[in-house]
Design a protein around this motif. Structure first.
Motif, PDB file in Angstrom:
ATOM      1  N   HIS A   6       0.824  -1.219   0.000  1.00 12.80           N
ATOM      2  CA  HIS A   6       0.000   0.000   0.000  1.00 12.80           C
ATOM      3  C   HIS A   6       0.857   1.266   0.000  1.00 12.80           C
ATOM      4  CE1 HIS A   6       0.391  -0.135   4.528  1.00 12.80           C
ATOM      5  NE2 HIS A   6       0.509   1.147   4.332  1.00 12.80           N
ATOM      6  N   ASP A  50      -0.194  -7.663   1.670  1.00  8.68           N
ATOM      7  CA  ASP A  50       0.192  -6.258   1.472  1.00  8.68           C
ATOM      8  C   ASP A  50       1.702  -6.204   1.342  1.00  8.68           C
ATOM      9  OD1 ASP A  50       0.393  -3.531   1.486  1.00  8.68           O
ATOM     10  OD2 ASP A  50      -0.417  -3.232   3.492  1.00  8.68           O
ATOM     11  N   ILE A 131      -7.480  -5.838   1.877  1.00 14.82           N
ATOM     12  CA  ILE A 131      -6.254  -6.633   1.887  1.00 14.82           C
ATOM     13  C   ILE A 131      -6.574  -8.026   2.413  1.00 14.82           C
ATOM     14  CG2 ILE A 131      -3.882  -6.781   2.740  1.00 14.82           C
ATOM     15  CD1 ILE A 131      -4.381  -4.320   0.988  1.00 14.82           C
ATOM     16  N   SER A 169       1.414  -4.044   8.115  1.00 12.69           N
ATOM     17  CA  SER A 169       0.443  -3.432   7.206  1.00 12.69           C
ATOM     18  C   SER A 169      -0.417  -2.366   7.884  1.00 12.69           C
ATOM     19  CB  SER A 169      -0.473  -4.514   6.617  1.00 12.69           C
ATOM     20  OG  SER A 169      -1.451  -3.966   5.780  1.00 12.69           O
TER      21      SER A 169
ATOM     22  N   CYS B 145      -6.647   1.112  10.184  1.00 15.70           N
ATOM     23  CA  CYS B 145      -5.806   2.070   9.457  1.00 15.70           C
ATOM     24  C   CYS B 145      -4.503   1.444   8.999  1.00 15.70           C
ATOM     25  CB  CYS B 145      -5.466   3.259  10.362  1.00 15.70           C
ATOM     26  SG  CYS B 145      -6.898   4.147  10.967  1.00 15.70           S
ATOM     27  N   GLN B 146      -4.103   1.787   7.783  1.00 15.88           N
ATOM     28  CA  GLN B 146      -2.761   1.455   7.343  1.00 15.88           C
ATOM     29  C   GLN B 146      -1.781   2.306   8.146  1.00 15.88           C
ATOM     30  OE1 GLN B 146      -3.872   2.328   3.382  1.00 15.88           O
ATOM     31  NE2 GLN B 146      -3.907   0.190   2.726  1.00 15.88           N
ATOM     32  N   THR B 147      -0.563   1.808   8.287  1.00 15.19           N
ATOM     33  CA  THR B 147       0.392   2.514   9.140  1.00 15.19           C
ATOM     34  C   THR B 147       1.490   3.181   8.319  1.00 15.19           C
ATOM     35  OG1 THR B 147       1.332   0.321   9.540  1.00 15.19           O
ATOM     36  CG2 THR B 147       0.019   1.284  11.286  1.00 15.19           C
ATOM     37  N   SER B 148       1.125   3.615   7.133  1.00 15.88           N
ATOM     38  CA  SER B 148       2.076   4.395   6.348  1.00 15.88           C
ATOM     39  C   SER B 148       2.157   5.811   6.930  1.00 15.88           C
ATOM     40  CB  SER B 148       1.641   4.447   4.881  1.00 15.88           C
ATOM     41  OG  SER B 148       0.269   4.734   4.782  1.00 15.88           O
TER      42      SER B 148
END
Lengths: 202, 193
Positions: A6, A50, A131, A169, B145-148
């Motif tokens: 992502h 992911d 995902i 992820s 939530c994505q952790t980017s």
């Protein structure tokens, strides 16, 4: 190098250049993204989890170790292989190697003492990407945080070695009085089944 | 033998079935309300406060406010348009007229480019202003939530003669809302032409 898929796809755009970001926010190209298991809407059919693969450029070759401890650690463990943690696994030696944001203090590593579920599908609130094939690693109060995506989940072996477990992820952002923090990661074995290759070890 | 002086049943009027049903419904409603308030309070204590912005004071002009940075988002880093990196950011409450914008892509290997309001750029600036004035998203449920770590390109705008470093509206995960990011990208593409 393996990271989160992502991170490669955002708002319908894909980014082929891998950059490092300095503490002042400056970007420096260090490689190219060559494969991802994630598209705009989530995991691509026929792929898993992911994940993304980058080829490093110039002198930016990867090393067979993982940083351990706090977000600004210089401590590391040698990677000696990979391991698949089954649903229901419990222990006290599995951690996501949290790095955190480019600016300010990061997360540092978080103990995952229970793999509560495996092979799960999650739709993220921020991107609406769905995902598949994620494992859930639980901690009573602490979640991985922003900037930790793409980091390693590893299992300690002895005092100086580690097994690769997965790639971070996301999280459910809970943890506290009534609920655990649930941290989502892709098991590392899907890299081999989807793309090939083997874990670099020392 | 003692005789109990009982009040005849007829002297003590019983509530009608309708009254009893209404009382029960009111009590049930109260229990539900208290339960919901309890859940809301518990969730507000448990859920990620780091995902939310905090209002720190009034903004420099009407239609703006001063807000804190949030940890899940990198925005307005470094000096841009001659405005140093601020401790707090300015949040648009209303869509205000942007007269010019400086987009600072220097950190990403580009240069700083100014876009002045003109016939050709007015629409993109108005779309950006409206997108930046959108409210933050909230959710009763804890978001997945994505952790980017999104890094928004730095920019400085001029509104009513004031130079400002504006905050992005955020989604439930503390990430920049897609509409605002897309509007900013449109202005950046104009700047890069």
């Amino acid at each position: 190098m393996i990271s989160a898929g992502h991170c490669y796809t955002e708002l319908g755009n894909s980014y082929s250049t891998l950059n490092s970001v300095t503490s002042s926010g400056a970007w420096n190209p260090i490689g190219s993204v060559v494969w991802s298991s994630v598209g705009t809407s989530g995991t691509i059919t026929g792929r898993h989890g992911d994940l993304s693969i980058s080829i490093m450029s110039g002198s930016n070759a990867t090393q067979g170790y993982v940083y351990v401890g706090t977000y600004d650690t210089s401590n590391s463990r040698h990677v000696i292989g990979r391991v698949s943690l089954p649903e229901g696994w419990k222990g006290s030696n599995v951690y996501p190697s949290g790095a955190g944001p480019a600016v300010g203090n990061g997360t540092g590593q978080v103990l995952l003492d229970w793999i509560s579920l495996v092979n799960q599908t999650v739709t993220y609130s921020n991107s609406n990407q769905t995902i598949t094939n994620l494992s859930f690693g639980e901690n009573a109060s602490t979640c991985v945080g922003s900037g930790d995506s793409g980091g390693a989940v590893y299992q300690e072996n002895g005092t100086s070695d580690a097994y690769a477990v997965g790639i971070i992820s996301g999280t459910n952002n809970q943890g506290g009085l009534f609920t655990n923090c649930r941290n989502y990661f892709t098991p590392i074995g899907y890299v081999a089944t989807d793309w090939g290759g083997s874990i670099k070890t020392l | 033998m003692l005789k109990r002086n009982r009040t005849p049943r007829e002297d003590k009027p019983l509530p009608t079935p309708t009254v009893r049903r209404s009382t029960t419904l009111v009590l049930l409603a109260l229990i539900v309300v208290v339960f919901l308030i309890g859940i809301a309070v518990a969730r507000s204590l448990l859920d990620g406060e780091q995902l939310k912005r905090r209002v720190t004071g009034p903004g420099p002009i009407p239609g703006t406010t001063s807000v804190s940075r949030i940890t899940s988002l990198g925005e307005q880093l470094g000096t841009c348009g001659g405005v140093p990196e601020p401790v707090n950011l300015i949040r648009l409450i209303d869509p205000l007229r942007i007269s010019s914008i400086v987009v600072c892509t220097g950190l990403m290997g580009g240069g700083d480019v100014q876009v002045l309001r003109s016939v050709d750029t007015a629409n993109a600036l108005d779309v950006l202003s409206a997108a930046l004035a959108a409210s933050d998203d909230t959710s009763w449920r804890s978001p997945k939530c994505q952790t980017s770590y999104p890094i928004v390109g730095s920019f400085a705008v001029q509104i009513e003669g004031h130079e400002m470093r504006l905050a992005m509206p955020i989604d439930v995960c503390g990430f920049p809302k897609a509409t605002a990011q897309t509007a900013l990208n449109s202005v950046i593409s104009i700047a890069e032409k």
